[in-house]
Scaffold this motif. Structure first.
Motif, mmCIF file in Angstrom:
data_model
loop_
_atom_site.group_PDB
_atom_site.id
_atom_site.type_symbol
_atom_site.label_atom_id
_atom_site.label_comp_id
_atom_site.label_asym_id
_atom_site.label_seq_id
_atom_site.Cartn_x
_atom_site.Cartn_y
_atom_site.Cartn_z
ATOM 1 N N ILE B 12 6.722 18.254 3.616
ATOM 2 C CA ILE B 12 7.032 17.068 3.287
ATOM 3 C C ILE B 12 5.984 16.151 4.121
ATOM 4 N N GLU B 13 5.233 15.365 3.557
ATOM 5 C CA GLU B 13 4.258 14.462 4.217
ATOM 6 C C GLU B 13 4.773 13.118 3.642
ATOM 7 N N ASP B 14 4.992 12.261 4.836
ATOM 8 C CA ASP B 14 5.467 10.922 4.548
ATOM 9 C C ASP B 14 4.456 9.792 3.677
ATOM 10 N N PRO B 15 4.628 9.901 2.607
ATOM 11 C CA PRO B 15 3.726 9.131 1.729
ATOM 12 C C PRO B 15 3.531 7.602 2.366
ATOM 13 N N GLY B 16 4.575 7.114 3.186
ATOM 14 C CA GLY B 16 4.238 5.721 3.627
ATOM 15 C C GLY B 16 4.807 4.699 2.559
ATOM 16 N N PRO B 17 4.742 3.623 2.906
ATOM 17 C CA PRO B 17 4.850 2.335 1.971
ATOM 18 C C PRO B 17 3.832 2.416 1.059
ATOM 19 N N ALA B 18 3.988 1.978 -0.161
ATOM 20 C CA ALA B 18 3.007 1.686 -1.120
ATOM 21 C C ALA B 18 2.388 0.569 -0.835
ATOM 22 N N ARG B 19 0.854 0.719 -1.168
ATOM 23 C CA ARG B 19 0.247 -0.582 -0.866
ATOM 24 C C ARG B 19 -0.368 -0.922 -2.568
ATOM 25 N N GLY B 254 -1.354 7.433 -6.914
ATOM 26 C CA GLY B 254 -1.054 8.323 -5.534
ATOM 27 C C GLY B 254 -0.101 7.632 -4.645
ATOM 28 N N MET B 255 0.664 6.935 -5.163
ATOM 29 C CA MET B 255 1.727 6.292 -4.042
ATOM 30 C C MET B 255 2.820 6.971 -3.773
ATOM 31 N N GLY B 257 2.570 10.382 -2.834
ATOM 32 C CA GLY B 257 2.410 11.443 -2.010
ATOM 33 C C GLY B 257 2.476 12.689 -2.564
ATOM 34 N N VAL B 402 12.155 10.029 2.182
ATOM 35 C CA VAL B 402 11.456 11.437 3.102
ATOM 36 C C VAL B 402 12.554 11.934 4.078
#
Lengths: 480, 416
Positions: B12-19, B254-255, B257, B402
């Motif tokens: 699992i890769e943290d996709p982080g917040p959406a930009r 691609g938000m 991840g 996540v």
């Protein structure tokens, strides 16, 4: 990738991995499954089976004699009298149709939702569906009075240019129930074919081998067989899903299209469907609690399975309670005098409310058994207690019968004018036919557990190893 | 039932917040400001029109936001795995509820332009109903309902975000999950499962009462027992459509991840398909029973809504909410086709707004009336506020939950 922060890679914490609990004991082998489930068919039935069978057949006999009596004497021997021209026959019809709904829900909807636990109970529930529909179907035929002319319900071109009234929900019932019976039967039978082949291969006697062989339709368990089997199964599941909703919706419309207070309510269709699933699951719990014990199937129909069914009973109990509450609230809210009086009012000086009138006993049994007592299933301890779930499920069956009785009978007995008030009193013939329908149901069910594997052997094998992360059972192995 | 156990452990890769594109947030802000200005102008110029339009759009975005709470609760109460991969999107929807609460406070001031019972001199035949529709009591009820929903939404999201934090710290998050029962194979319900069960029971009661108060009582003499279920069916269908829409739009950019896979598309569209059938079932049964019984006091509702041009709207609803989603998504192959999914999701979402418009507006416009600049302004205002709340949440927190230990199973499709 348009990410504000660079993606941070963190290895999943190994402790965090969840394993789904296995459905069945880990040390069950495939051949063990076959042995356990098919074994009872080889043994001679024990005394308990004979006792149960004897009681059921006796009840069936009583019912059959009463029916013959009724056919000769006419419907007048029942409690039917103006203004209540729909009595226990219609109540029983709705009751049995409802019982049948668990089977379709388990075989179709739980299948589409990929609920693997259904494999332990789907066979018995589907069998129950068929038998319940048989019981249900008899009642309208008897109720029409001139039963030999029942074929007039079927629209066919005829010399007199007479057609059925297509705008009547009673005719919709003919189509709905017969479609339902057909699809349920096909579904049940198709699911049984691999198992019938298994029984065929295990049987020693030549005649038994022959008979099971005929019904197994030359099943060989090849990949080709399974391929066809699974696509047909999926399609039948998709066809059966709308039937879960449509049949009991149709039944509800027998009442809801009429203008009698207490019948005309738009929530009836989904409310009846929820009630049907509710009563159906209660019946499955009642029966499986006994069957798993008598046939030593506790490893297959585990306490977890029973608990899940209790959860469905709780959910549907809440849905039914929601419908009751909506009806009661709407009656209060409504501007309709009669609707309001049905629950709360004093109608032309006559007290006859739902809660205190002559049918109050039925209403309170219904509320207690359908709304209040099933709430005990919120407690896990009670959901996992077999005596408790057995009692509660029996109560639900009772409560659901009285719910239909309340709807069918009390609404007719209390219509608009006091001059058309009446009181329906079932006669001993009413009771005898009801008892007879239970006799028919249990006779068929006992024959079913005697001659057919009560659990879908091939389906249990298919999910036996999956949750523990071993490779799935191959198609060929399922038939071992 | 295929087995995918070889892939059970997914990295699992943290996709982080959406930009989000900066224009998007600015667009929402602009819509909100311009819409609010139009709303204010509308209330000044033509209060009745404005308040009816306000009700439509207020209810629409409240329903969308509530669908988020409901979907999250449904996941917890059923212990579902498949929906974990997109649960954050449903959680984002709940972040509009505080704004909805403020909008409810404003809404209270429009009662006398909307509801006959709020007008001075209106009398119900019965004192009890008069008391039930005391404007003060209705306002208090409305605030309590929305407040309760807001509270539950907040609790659900807090739990999910805490799991994320624990996961980032490298702690085990298993304690949030249903625990195995020592005595058997079964699972003990998690705290969230119990909370969700409570929410759903409460929600059924409050949402039904709210639907009676806010929409059904526009005609105080009309009632149908199905009404709460009818609005709920719309909520459920629109909820799936909105989550599907967000999933497709965000995955394309691609938000997410790569954590939302095709099998989630298939299942989301399957749910949309199923609940489009549920919607038409409820709508049809309600119509049929009222048509069949043929009580003038009941048929008046549909009569107003299928004559004088409104019948075309009724037909549109049938096609937007059922015929197209049903027939198009029947095909298994298109369930992974993003363009088809987008089209169906938009259609259902538009259909839901039109449904509310069709429920509310024929009462003040006997003939079909295209949404006026006031109504559209109000739609714009609420859309802007809703968009700001949802995108604001997603640009502050990871777009995928996540921290949920079942995420890898959801991504891998272990539930299949």
């Amino acid at each position: 990738m348009s990410l504000e922060h660079p993606a941070t890679t963190i290895e999943r914490h190994p402790m965090a991995l969840v394993e789904e609990p296995p459905l069945y004991r880990a040390d069950l082998t495939l051949s063990q499954v076959t042995r356990d489930i098919v074994a009872p068919l080889d043994r001679r039935p024990n005394g308990w089976w004979w006792l149960a069978f004897l009681i059921s057949v006796t009840l069936l006999g009583v019912g059959a004699i009463t029916v013959v009596w009724q056919l000769r004497a006419g419907l007048g021997i029942l409690g039917l009298t103006w203004p209540t021209m729909w009595g226990t026959y219609i109540t029983n019809f709705v009751f049995w149709i409802g019982i049948g709904h668990a089977g379709t829900l388990i075989s179709a909807i739980l299948f589409l939702f990929r609920q693997r636990w259904r494999t332990a109970i789907n066979r018995a529930a589907e069998a129950m569906t068929i038998f319940a529909v048989i019981c249900a179907g008899l009642f309208p035929l008897l109720h029409i009075g001139r039963t030999l002319l029942a074929y007039w319900l079927i629209p066919y071109p005829n010399f007199r240019h007479l057609w059925v009234n297509f705008r009547s929900p009673l005719i919709w019932d003919v189509f709905a129930v017969s479609t339902y019976a057909t699809i349920s039967l096909l579904f049940w039978y198709q699911g049984m074919i691999p198992d019938l082949a298994t029984v065929r291969d295990h049987k020693q006697g030549r005649i038994a081998k022959k008979i099971y062989g005929i019904f197994a339709m030359n099943w060989r368990g090849t990949a080709r067989d399974w391929n066809h089997y699974e696509s047909a199964y999926g399609m039948l599941a998709a066809i059966a899903t709308p039937l879960v909703l449509s049949v009991h919706s149709n039944v509800s419309m027998d009442f809801a299209v009429a203008t009698a207070p207490g019948w005309h309510s738009t929530i009836f269709p989904p409310y009846f469907v929820a009630g049907a699933i509710f009563s159906g699951f209660a019946m499955v719990v009642t029966l499986m609690a006994i069957v798993r014990k008598v046939y030593n199937l506790e490893d297959y129909v585990t306490l977890d399975h029973m608990e899940l069914m209790c959860k469905i009973i709780l959910v549907t109990s809440l849905m039914v309670s929601y419908a009751y509450a909506t009806e009661m609230f709407s009656a209060w809210y409504s501007t309709d005098l009669y609707e309001r009086n049905r629950f709360y009012g004093v109608h032309f000086g006559l007290t006859h409310t739902f809660f205190t009138g002559p049918y109050a006993y039925a209403a309170w049994i219904m509320l207690a058994c359908n709304c209040f007592i099933p709430q005990l299933f919120w407690f896990r301890r009670l959901r996992r207690s077999l005596p408790m779930m057995f009692l509660i499920s029996l109560g639900v069956n009772l409560g659901m019968w009285f719910e239909r009785y309340t709807i069918v009978v009390s609404s007719q007995a209390r219509q608009f004018l006091p001059s058309s008030f009446g009181y329906f009193r079932p006669t001993r013939f009413d009771y005898a036919v009801l008892a007879g329908s239970f006799g028919l149901f249990f006779t068929l069910f006992l024959l079913f557990v005697r001659f057919v594997p009560v659990i879908a052997v091939a389906e249990v094998k298919a999910v036996l190893r999956q949750p523990v992360g071993e490779p799935a059972v191959t198609l060929e192995e399922r038939h071992a | 039932m295929s087995s995918l156990h070889e892939t059970a452990v997914v990295k699992i890769e943290d996709p982080g917040p959406a930009r989000f594109a900066p224009g998007l947030r600015r667009g929402f802000l602009l819509a909100a400001v311009a819409g609010l200005a139009l709303t204010a102008l509308g209330i000044w110029r033509s209060p009745q029109e404005a308040w009816n339009g306000y009700l439509v759009s207020y209810l629409y975005f409240l329903i969308l936001s509530l669908s988020g709470v409901f979907l999250v609760a449904l996941e917890y109460v059923t212990g579902a795995t498949w929906s974990v991969a997109f649960r954050r999107l449903a959680e984002a929807l709940t972040r509009y509820l505080p704004i909805a609460f403020l909008a409810t406070i404003v809404f209270v001031f429009g009662f006398r332009h909307l509801y006959p019972w709020a007008q001075p001199g209106y009398h119900f035949a019965r004192a009890a109903k008069q008391a039930w529709y005391n404007p003060g009591l209705v306002s208090a009820r409305a605030l309590i309902y929305v407040g309760l929903w807001m509270l539950f939404g907040w609790l659900f999201v807090r739990r999910s975000l805490r799991m994320d934090e624990a996961w980032r710290r490298g702690e085990s998050t298993a304690r949030w999950l249903p625990r195995r029962h020592p005595g058997g194979f079964g699972k003990l319900p998690s705290a969230a499962g119990r909370l969700s069960a409570g929410f759903i029971v409460l929600f059924a009661a409050t949402f039904t009462l709210a639907s009676f108060d806010w929409v059904m009582s526009l005609d105080p003499r009309w009632n149908t027992t199905m009404f709460g279920v009818y609005l709920f069916a719309g909520l459920f269908e629109a909820g799936w459509a909105l989550v599907l829409l967000m999933a497709v739009l965000m995955r394309r950019r691609g938000m997410l991840g790569g954590l939302l896979r095709d099998h989630q598309y298939v299942d989301l569209s399957r749910m949309l398909h199923a609940f489009s059938i549920f919607m038409v079932y409820i709508g049809f049964e309600q119509y049929l029973l009222i048509w069949y019984a043929n009580y003038p006091s009941e048929t008046i509702f549909y009569h107003q809504r299928i004559t004088n041009g409104w019948g075309w709207v009724f037909l549109f609803l049938m096609f937007a909410k059922w015929v197209f989603p049903f027939t198009v998504l029947l095909n298994q192959k298109v369930r992974k086709n993003e363009r088809v999914l987008l089209a169906m999701a938009w259609l259902v979402l538009i259909g839901e707004w039109v449904d509310l418009y069709w429920l509310v507006m024929p009462r003040i416009h006997a003939h079909f009336y295209f949404p006026s600049w006031i109504t559209l302004g109000e739609l714009l205002a609420f859309l802007g506020l809703f968009g700001l709340a949802v995108t604001g949440f997603l640009s502050r927190h990871s777009t995928v939950a996540v921290g949920d230990p079942r995420l890898s199973h959801s991504v891998a499709g272990d539930y299949l």
